[in-house]
Design a protein around this motif. Structure first.
Motif, mmCIF file in Angstrom:
data_model
loop_
_atom_site.group_PDB
_atom_site.id
_atom_site.type_symbol
_atom_site.label_atom_id
_atom_site.label_comp_id
_atom_site.label_asym_id
_atom_site.label_seq_id
_atom_site.Cartn_x
_atom_site.Cartn_y
_atom_site.Cartn_z
ATOM 1 N N SER A 1 0.833 -1.198 0.000
ATOM 2 C CA SER A 1 0.000 0.000 0.000
ATOM 3 C C SER A 1 0.864 1.243 0.000
ATOM 4 C CB SER A 1 -0.927 -0.019 1.221
ATOM 5 O OG SER A 1 -0.155 0.052 2.409
ATOM 6 N N LYS A 2 0.218 2.333 -0.351
ATOM 7 C CA LYS A 2 0.931 3.611 -0.421
ATOM 8 C C LYS A 2 0.978 4.306 0.932
ATOM 9 C CE LYS A 2 -3.295 6.039 -1.799
ATOM 10 N NZ LYS A 2 -3.913 6.902 -2.795
ATOM 11 N N PHE A 3 0.308 3.761 1.912
ATOM 12 C CA PHE A 3 0.291 4.409 3.224
ATOM 13 C C PHE A 3 1.527 4.072 4.042
ATOM 14 C CE2 PHE A 3 -4.068 3.382 1.920
ATOM 15 C CZ PHE A 3 -4.577 4.660 1.765
ATOM 16 N N PHE A 4 2.187 2.953 3.744
ATOM 17 C CA PHE A 4 3.430 2.568 4.420
ATOM 18 C C PHE A 4 4.541 2.605 3.390
ATOM 19 C CE2 PHE A 4 0.051 0.477 6.790
ATOM 20 C CZ PHE A 4 0.367 0.816 8.091
ATOM 21 N N THR A 5 5.610 3.352 3.650
ATOM 22 C CA THR A 5 6.729 3.482 2.706
ATOM 23 C C THR A 5 8.030 3.310 3.446
ATOM 24 O OG1 THR A 5 6.778 5.873 3.055
ATOM 25 C CG2 THR A 5 5.444 5.045 1.209
ATOM 26 N N THR A 6 9.045 2.886 2.684
ATOM 27 C CA THR A 6 10.403 2.752 3.210
ATOM 28 C C THR A 6 11.372 3.087 2.102
ATOM 29 O OG1 THR A 6 12.001 1.286 4.223
ATOM 30 C CG2 THR A 6 10.452 0.304 2.671
ATOM 31 N N LEU A 7 12.509 3.704 2.424
ATOM 32 C CA LEU A 7 13.499 4.155 1.460
ATOM 33 C C LEU A 7 14.739 3.283 1.454
ATOM 34 C CD1 LEU A 7 13.244 8.012 2.181
ATOM 35 C CD2 LEU A 7 12.033 6.652 0.457
ATOM 36 N N ILE A 8 14.677 2.119 2.031
ATOM 37 C CA ILE A 8 15.838 1.228 2.118
ATOM 38 C C ILE A 8 15.958 0.490 0.792
ATOM 39 C CG2 ILE A 8 16.818 -0.710 3.407
ATOM 40 C CD1 ILE A 8 16.703 1.963 4.884
ATOM 41 N N PRO A 9 17.201 0.267 0.318
ATOM 42 C CA PRO A 9 17.367 -0.536 -0.919
ATOM 43 C C PRO A 9 16.823 -1.930 -0.730
ATOM 44 C CG PRO A 9 19.464 -0.156 0.200
ATOM 45 C CD PRO A 9 18.485 0.763 0.838
ATOM 46 N N GLN A 10 16.504 -2.569 -1.813
ATOM 47 C CA GLN A 10 15.841 -3.869 -1.746
ATOM 48 C C GLN A 10 16.789 -5.001 -1.375
ATOM 49 O OE1 GLN A 10 13.694 -4.618 -5.320
ATOM 50 N NE2 GLN A 10 12.289 -2.849 -5.058
ATOM 51 N N ILE A 11 18.071 -4.776 -1.346
ATOM 52 C CA ILE A 11 19.053 -5.794 -0.944
ATOM 53 C C ILE A 11 19.778 -5.286 0.291
ATOM 54 C CG2 ILE A 11 21.102 -7.090 -1.594
ATOM 55 C CD1 ILE A 11 20.217 -6.934 -4.465
ATOM 56 N N ILE A 12 19.735 -6.132 1.361
ATOM 57 C CA ILE A 12 20.388 -5.787 2.619
ATOM 58 C C ILE A 12 21.413 -6.859 2.928
ATOM 59 C CG2 ILE A 12 20.034 -5.356 5.078
ATOM 60 C CD1 ILE A 12 17.179 -4.611 4.442
#
Length: 1762
Positions: free
Chosen positions: A96-107
């Motif tokens: 959903s667009k209500f929860f966002t995160t700016l972390i890259p997809q590989i950790i």
């Protein structure tokens, strides 16, 4: 209601609360009004927990609670790598667009590092949001939930609150916690119903704040209260729409208080408890104590007060210190009661009422005490001073004796200041209880005359005493006649005779003879003068003091001389009309009432302020003269008082001489005065009145009381009665003296007289005593009110009796109470017509003031009707002697009725009880009649066994009633307690009857039966229900073990009745002087432990003892030392017998062991006992043991075990006698029977039966083989059994007995006795020999009640008997192997190899596994051969633990690997070493340092299982094995053996049809193939010889030919065959395997195809290849249309039916089918997974068989599975 804001300070720790609160669950429950998707806000704390996913630690979810729309809220999710390697994660962001995160997809996370993932939440509207973040790693993926919730209202309250136990009309309280779990300010409001109250009722809770609610419980009735308290809550300012409830629970009980008298024993009091003070002296204060005890489980408040209404009292004689209080459960409080009596010779009664708040009734305590006063007497009533010279002094003594425990105060009414010729010292004082005081009397005459004065001694609270003082004074000039005591006696006697004063001196002259005559007649004259009532002491006192001035004098005055006035006051004001006399003199007048001339002489005192003039004068007859009394005080400002004395006597009395009869008379004048000058202050008085109030009896009669005026000051005191306040009332009371002088520290006793009237004030009136002629007064309160006698009757003067049985009586208690202040005497008067119906006890008596009397009324109706009577109660005061009577009427009503008694149960079965013991039973007897029944019970005994005799004359009844006479109230049940003590083993029956009793206690009716009581007297019994063996005896069958231990005989002994000697002692007594067995034990049995080689495993046997009775049994195995008496050392013999030495050897080596040796077995319970025999000593070992049942049988068991040398051949015979099954005479095919031989040694045994005896027997019986041994010789392997087959064919109906030797090669021969009997059989009569015995009919139990200790797998039936069956028949039985373990899996394997050829028993499946807690169904099929045989077989099932097999295979694999490694790496070069094929020796150690890198394992060798049984390695061999460290081959685990015994007796067809015609058509006979038939025939051909024509064969052929011809000629039969061919096929298989063709014989078909067990699909069995079958089905279906329909063979239908029944049984065992369920009227479709799977298979065309839950095989139709 008052609203309260809960402050922050109230949010306390719940553990800090002191008030308990209880909930019905483990913890508090959250009450949330929100919908389902918003519930459980408290779980947010649980969501914050961290978890580990694939080595990554993180939170399970992120929750946003406080948020607003249109803003951004960020939370951080932390990932921590807990793994020891690098982790690479792929992140999937929220959808959903209500929860966002700016972390890259590989950790990428290194070991031990953390990574933060910020998550931002941006809501657009007020609703709940949910999403997830997914992390994908190498090992898997996991998700973290993202949630945003809306804050909602939530309160945490308990489900229920239990209030402490509370008393009625009391209160208890507790607290519970309310917590706000939301983030909102929450208002709450509580609403609850009575009797609960909550505080505070409303308030506001901040977020996470909590408060404590107090619950107050105030019950008004004794009930269990459960009320819901409703709490409505909402946001602050909004309407409270949410609610929650708390269940409030409370229990209320009535309080109960008891009164206990301190210092007395705890005795159940029937009536009101009495606190009796006994006799208490007046003026004393006695204290006693009692306790108020609270036995109830609740706290009780009480109040203690006097019972009302009561008698109006003018002073409280009883005082108590406790008026109210509160008692906790079990607590007591002591109360003190003080008793201070005020009136002498009265009984004081008071009732205290103890009222408990909320209690059902009040308790009463009766207080009673008796007041006793002093009892004073004079040692002499006369003091004679004799003749004294003028101015002389004579002293005499007299004693005052006080014989009472009360202190006595006395005062002599005599002047002691010189105004009297007589004086007594001390003039006043106190006499201690039970003591005396000595007084001195002085005589100081001043003039020569005779003196006589009767002096009064005043006693406080008692009547006065009088002392006569006489004396005569002579001078030189005058010597009057001496006054003597007899003159006084004559004077009194003359007074009693005449009651008239003498008129002249001549009248008193008598001669000496007349005086003596009068003295002699004194006693008679006293009796005659009884009509003249003498004066009482009080009347005499008033007469002497007041004389003719007495206004209340009702008797004739006897004064010869009187003085008026007799009291003078100087300077005192007596009345308002009088004036204060300041004159120095006053006048008195003396009157002569006689007709003689008197001379008056005043006693002159020196230095006295009072003087009389003239002091001497003469007084003419019937004349009076005046005298002047002068008061001239010599000291001013002081007080004076005196009693002036004057003597009057006849002037000419001195001429009479010795014949003087008239005594001088003495008159006195009491005077007081003071010399205080005007304006001078008088002495301040200091005095007291005892008592301060005077209560006269409430009767209109003259009454007297005494009062003490005590001068406690240091100055003299004068008192004077002031009549100015209330002259009328004051004058009604006469006080003597009414004035006087009291010296310092002295006292004056006042006497009061009055006649109470009804007009007198009830509150009393006061008498004022003016003190010291001043304004100071002392008030004396006087109560003199007349009261009418009053008696109170309870019950509104009515008594109602309940219906009473005619002829009997009943009693009723009724109370009467005296409410007046005078004691009463009462008398009941019953009308003459009612005297035989009612009576009362006591009928008369006395009632003290305020006392209650308990009256017992009895009612005895003579007939069945209603009776009414009106007895009257008459009562009157005790002092009036039946005058002034009053009367009350009591109404009594009652009814006579007839009654009956019955028992709740007509037959009462007590059960079983040990003979000689007691058992108490209670039989409820019910009285449903309207009246109480007084009955007399009786018991009649009889024995139900006809063979037992009972004589009531010699044998008492075993049932004893505790009470034979009882009274049962109406509509009540009485428990009739009785004791049952049986004296023998029998079934008892008693009939209990009753007879009604009349009022005299005599029987008034015939006996009527109430109920029947049955009981059985039993002895302790035990029986052996099962037996098993292990160790060296593990292969013995149960049938063999049963014979070894003679268990049939043991059970018969244990179940029989003990002898009188056995029953005498509870245990076997020590009555032997030696260690030999008891000589008193009559029952002797042998316990045979069989035989085994030396050093073999012990023979262990386990007997399962079962208690079939209903009483517990104490049992014990007693060894010889347990029975031997302990003797002193000097009494023991020096040498032991051979038997004692042998027993000592057995016991020291512990060859026999029994565990446990004693115990207690409850009814219907079983207990296993281990018996073992160690094969340590070669030879036969015997050991006597006594098996004793407490109060039961005693059996001597001879334990016997045999140990054989390892190289010695040995056949062990458990018994040297064998009995064959009885055989009928003329049986052409006698059955084949068996006899077992057991090889107990360690080497094979070659045996041979000596047939010489058999040949001789055949010769003796006309060359007929009566007994034939089929295999007379053979070999028995070690530890195995050999079967000897015999054929017994008798010629005569008699018993044959043959002694046949059995020879053993290189061993001993044994002579065995074989016994068999022959009998005739008649189809109408039956067998002619009734004592037929068969080995197949054994008492060995078929079923096992349960597993033995340590046995995890057992058979439901370990013995199967098919009974009598025909030859060539087949029977089946179902068995279950049950695994009772919950953790272990077992493998089982049936050993059927011992049958030989052919195999008559088949068990399917033969092997398999049993899961934990499950059972496996096994089908045993028995097919008898075509020759009659007696079958006695034992099959062994080997059970092995799967875990043990896994360990064995693992160890074997390691051993194999190690053996292979040693074979590959080492080379044996030693030529002298002999290498076994299966054992490898250890290789030589290689020299050199380079070859020592690895240490080799020890060499391996094969297992020692190939060693001979019983040959254990010696010590040297064991030492060699340890030195060489040989690694032996692992041995497989030893399986547990389960024995299954199978017995049957097959008969020929003709014999079976004769003996069992009703069973012939119920037995299935299988058709054997010719091949099998020929094989069987060949096996028995040598027995029966070649087949030859016989008449029987011709008859059979002729019959068969005739039958076939008749059938073919029958047209109906031919037509039925044609009709049968046209009928449709009832069953056609979809495929027919080649092996299932009809042409195939049944013997050629694999039985596994139709086996319904799961084990039939084992890969080792020859089952049909299902894939090939499926392929053949497909080919067959293509050509199915061209095939002709064929019927299913009979064997196939049989197998289908058999498998169907087996499937049903298996489903029933697994719980899928209830065999006992009630059949349905409508058949429902089966609801199971098999139906759906079968339907799916038919649709897909898959013909592959499925394994259903019932374990069915290929080709089984679905209809057979339901």
């Amino acid at each position: 209601m008052k609203e309260a804001m809960v402050p922050e300070s109230l949010a306390l720790d719940p553990l800090a609360s002191t008030a308990p609160w209880v909930t019905s669950r483990a913890g508090p429950v959250i009450k949330d009004p929100g919908t389902h998707h918003r519930q459980l806000v408290k779980d947010h704390h649980l969501y914050a927990q961290r978890r580990c996913f694939f080595g990554l630690e993180t939170m399970t979810e992120l929750v946003w609670e406080d948020w607003d729309q249109g803003k951004a809220f960020t939370k951080t999710l932390v990932l921590k790598n807990m793994h020891s390697k690098l982790q690479k994660l792929h992140l999937r962001p929220p959808v959903s667009k209500f929860f966002t995160t700016l972390i890259p997809q590989i950790i990428v996370l290194s070991p031990g590092t953390s990574f933060s993932v910020p998550v931002t939440f941006k809501p657009l509207q007020r609703c709940e949001y949910e999403d997830t973040i997914e992390f994908q790693g190498k090992d898997g993926s996991f998700q973290v939930s993202l949630r945003a919730i809306i804050p909602c209202l939530a309160l945490e309250v308990p489900d229920s609150v239990l209030l402490p136990l509370c008393a009625v009309q009391h209160s208890s309280h507790t607290t519970f916690r309310v917590r706000n779990l939301s983030k909102l300010h929450t208002c709450f409001h509580w609403v609850c119903a009575a009797p609960f109250q909550l505080s505070p009722e409303q308030g506001v809770l901040k977020p996470s704040q909590e408060c404590h609610i107090t619950v107050v419980f105030q019950p008004q009735e004794a009930l269990v209260y459960q009320e819901h308290a409703y709490c409505r809550f909402g946001e602050e300012g909004d309407k409270a729409e949410s609610s929650c409830t708390v269940l409030l629970q409370g229990l209320a009980k009535y309080p109960y208080l008891q009164l206990r008298i301190a210092g007395t024993k705890e005795v159940k009091q029937q009536g009101t408890p009495v606190l009796d003070f006994g006799s208490v002296a007046i003026g004393q204060n006695v204290q006693k104590h009692f306790e108020i005890f609270n036995p109830s489980p609740v706290t009780a408040s009480f109040s203690l007060s006097r019972l009302s209404p009561g008698v109006p009292s003018f002073g409280e004689e009883f005082c108590f210190d406790v008026t109210r209080g509160k008692l906790a459960p079990g607590e007591s409080q002591q109360a003190t009661v003080a008793y201070s009596p005020a009136v002498v010779d009265t009984v004081s009664v008071e009732y205290l009422s103890l009222k408990g708040r909320g209690a059902l009734k009040e308790s009463l305590l009766k207080l009673t005490g008796t007041c006793i006063g002093p009892k004073v007497s004079l040692s002499s009533s006369l003091v004679d001073f004799g003749c004294v010279e003028e101015a002389g002094v004579v002293t005499q003594t007299v004693e005052l004796v006080n014989s009472s425990p009360a202190e006595a105060l006395y005062q002599w009414d005599l002047d002691s200041n010189g105004h009297s010729v007589f004086s007594i010292q001390p003039a006043s004082g106190t006499i201690k209880p039970h003591s005396h005081t000595t007084l001195k009397a002085f005589y100081r005459p001043t003039q020569p005359i005779a003196h006589h004065r009767r002096v009064t001694c005043l006693i406080l609270h008692r009547d006065p005493l009088f002392l006569d003082l006489i004396g005569t004074c002579h001078s030189e000039l005058q010597q009057p006649a001496v006054l003597r005591p007899e003159h006084l006696v004559l004077y009194k006697l003359h007074w009693y005779r005449r009651q008239d004063p003498p008129d002249a001196p001549s009248e008193v002259q008598l001669d000496q003879q007349g005086m003596q005559t009068i003295l002699k007649e004194n006693s008679n004259q006293r009796q005659e003068s009884a009509a003249v009532v003498p004066l009482t002491p009080m009347e005499e006192l008033y007469q002497s003091c007041l004389g003719s001035m007495d206004p209340g004098c009702s008797f004739l005055s006897s004064s010869h001389v009187s003085v008026v006035p007799n009291q003078l006051l100087f300077n005192h004001k007596m009345s308002p009309s009088s004036f204060t006399s300041s004159a120095c003199c006053q006048f008195v007048s003396i009157t002569n009432h006689t007709r003689g001339k008197l001379r008056v002489v005043w006693t002159v005192a020196q230095d006295s302020p009072f003087a009389v003039s003239p002091s001497v004068c003469e007084l003419a007859p019937l004349k009076s003269t005046s005298f002047t009394v002068t008061y001239e005080p010599k000291q001013l400002n002081t007080l004076h008082g005196a009693q002036l004395e004057c003597f009057a006597f006849y002037k000419d009395s001195h001429q009479i001489g010795e014949q003087l009869l008239c005594l001088p008379w003495c008159v006195t004048v009491r005077v007081i005065g003071h010399s205080f000058q005007p304006g001078k202050e008088h002495f301040i008085p200091c005095c007291s009145l005892e008592p301060s109030q005077v209560v006269f009896p409430a009767l209109s009669a003259l009454s007297y009381r005494t009062v003490l005026v005590r001068n406690s000051g240091d100055l003299p005191l004068t008192f004077c009665l002031d009549q100015s306040s209330n002259p009328a009332l004051t004058e009604s009371v006469t006080v003597i003296p009414n004035f006087g002088l009291i010296k310092p520290g002295d006292h004056q006793i006042l006497t009061l007289r009055t006649t109470p009237t009804e007009d007198s004030p009830k509150q009393g009136f006061s008498l004022q005593l003016r003190l010291n002629a001043a304004k100071d007064t002392k008030a004396l309160t006087v109560f003199s009110v007349v009261e009418k006698p009053c008696v109170f009757m309870e019950g509104d003067k009515k008594i109602y009796f309940q219906p009473v049985a005619v002829g009997s009586h009943t009693q009723h208690s009724h109370q009467i109470r005296n409410l007046s202040r005078v004691p009463l005497r009462f008398q009941w008067s019953i009308p003459e017509s009612s005297q035989k119906i009612i009576s009362v006890e006591p009928a008369a008596g006395e009632l003290h003031p305020n006392e209650t009397s308990e009256q017992t009324w009895s009612f005895s109706p003579p007939a069945e009707e209603t009776y009414t009577a009106e007895p009257s109660l008459t009562f009157w005061p005790i002092q009036t002697d039946e005058c002034n009577m009053s009367q009350l009427t009591l109404k009594v009503e009652g009814m006579g009725s007839s009654g009956f008694i019955k028992a709740e149960k007509a037959v009462v079965d007590v059960g079983e009880i040990l003979v000689g013991s007691n058992r108490s039973i209670e039989i409820p007897l019910v009285n449903n009649s309207p009246c109480a029944m007084s009955i007399c019970l009786s018991v009649q005994q009889r024995l139900l066994e006809e063979e037992l005799n009972y004589d009531p004359q010699t044998e008492t009844s075993a049932l004893h009633l505790d009470c034979e006479r009882r009274t049962i109230p109406s509509q009540c049940t009485m428990l009739l307690r009785s004791t049952f003590r049986p004296e023998r083993r029998a079934q008892y029956s008693w009939t209990i009857s009753y007879q009604a009793l009349n009022s005299s206690g005599l029987v008034s009716s015939t006996p009527r039966a109430v109920c029947e009581v049955r009981a059985k007297g039993v002895f302790p019994t035990l029986q052996v229900t099962d037996v098993s063996s292990s160790g060296s005896a593990d292969r013995f069958s149960k049938h063999h073990l049963w014979k070894l231990f003679s268990l049939d005989s043991l059970n018969a002994h244990l179940l029989s009745s003990p002898s009188s000697f056995e029953f005498t002692y509870r245990i076997c007594t020590r009555h032997s002087f030696h260690s030999d067995s008891s000589v008193f034990t009559k029952a002797i049995l042998d316990f045979n432990f069989s035989a085994a080689p030396v050093n073999s495993d012990p023979s262990v046997f386990m007997l399962m003892f079962y208690n079939p009775g209903s009483i517990a049994v104490d049992w014990a195995f007693l060894f010889p030392e347990d029975q031997q008496m302990e003797m002193d050392y000097w009494t023991e013999a020096q040498e032991f017998s051979s038997t004692e030495l042998h027993q000592m050897k057995v016991q020291e080596n512990q060859l026999f062991n029994i565990s446990p040796r004693s115990g207690t077995l409850p009814p219907r319970q079983q207990r296993a006992v281990h018996l073992s025999y160690s094969h340590k000593s070669v030879g036969t070992n015997r050991f006597p043991v006594v098996f004793k049942l407490s109060y039961g049988r005693e059996v001597l068991l001879n334990l016997q075990g045999v140990t054989v040398d390892g190289d010695r051949p040995c056949l062990y015979f458990a018994s040297n006698k064998h009995v064959f099954t009885a055989v009928t005479i003329g049986d052409c095919s006698p059955p084949r029977q068996v006899y077992e031989l057991h090889n107990a040694g360690a080497v094979p045994v070659h045996y041979e039966v000596d047939t010489t005896v058999l040949s001789q027997l055949q010769v003796d019986n006309f060359n007929h083989p009566v007994l034939c041994c089929i295999n007379p010789q053979g070999e028995v392997l070690p530890g195995q059994l050999a079967i000897l087959e015999w054929i017994f064919s008798p010629l005569e109906a008699k018993t044959y007995q043959m002694d046949i030797p059995i020879h053993v090669q290189d061993g001993d021969s044994t002579l065995v006795t074989f016994e068999g009997c022959g009998y005739y059989y008649n189809s109408t009569v039956g067998p002619s020999n009734p004592f037929t015995c068969r080995d197949t009919e054994t008492s060995v139990p078929c079923g096992q009640r349960g597993p033995f200790p340590g046995q995890l797998v057992f058979l439901c039936d370990d013995s199967i008997s098919f009974g009598d069956i025909p030859v060539s028949s087949r029977c089946s039985r179902i068995l279950f192997l049950i695994n009772v373990s919950h953790t272990d899996t077992f493998h089982y394997n049936w050993d059927l190899s011992q049958q030989g050829n052919p195999q008559v028993v088949q068990i399917h499946p033969e092997q398999g596994s049993i899961c934990p807690g499950e059972s496996v169904l096994c089908v045993l099929t028995f097919t008898s051969t075509d020759y009659p045989t007696v079958y006695l077989m034992d099959f062994i099932c080997q059970v092995t633990q799967e875990a043990a097999m896994v360990r064995y295979h693992d160890a074997l694999q390691q051993w194999e690997e190690e053996r292979q490694r040693q074979q590959d790496e080492f080379t044996i070069t030693d030529k002298n070493l002999t290498v076994n094929e299966e054992a490898l020796a250890a290789p030589p150690v290689r020299k050199g340092l380079l070859l020592m890198k690895y240490k080799t394992l020890p060499p391996i060798c094969v297992s020692s299982s190939s060693k001979t049984v019983g040959n254990k390695p010696t010590k040297s061999e064991h030492r060699t094995l340890q030195e060489t460290k040989v690694w032996e081959q692992p041995e497989p685990p030893k399986p547990a053996l389960l024995h299954l015994g199978v017995t049957a007796h097959s008969h020929g067809l003709l014999e079976y049809g004769k003996q069992f015609p009703d069973r012939f058509n119920k037995i299935y006979r299988c058709l054997l193939t010719d091949k099998n038939h020929k094989a069987e025939t060949s096996n028995t051909s040598h027995l029966t010889g070649p087949s030859q024509p016989s008449p029987e064969k011709d008859i059979v052929m002729h019959i068969l030919i005739s039958l076939l011809n008749n059938i073919l000629d029958d047209s109906v039969f031919v037509q039925s065959l044609i009709t049968l061919g046209s009928k449709p096929i009832f069953y056609r298989p979809t495929e027919i395997s080649p092996i299932l063709q009809p042409s195939s014989s049944p013997s050629e078909i694999d039985p596994q195809v139709f086996s319904g067990t799961k084990a039939g699909l084992n890969k080792n069995d020859n089952t049909v290849d299902r894939e090939d079958s499926a392929g053949s089905l497909e080919n067959k279906s293509q050509t199915q249309k061209t095939l002709h329909p064929e019927y299913v063979p009979a064997y196939m239908a049989e197998d289908v039916l058999l498998n169907t029944l087996q499937n049903l049984m298996m489903e029933a065992v697994r719980g899928e089918l209830v065999l006992t369920a009630y059949p349905r009227a409508v058949i429902l479709p089966p609801v199971s997974a098999r139906m759906s799977r079968t339907t799916a298979e038919e649709e897909t065309g898959d013909t592959k068989s499925k394994n259903t839950t019932s374990g069915t095989q290929v080709g089984m139709p679905p209809s057979t599975l339901s």
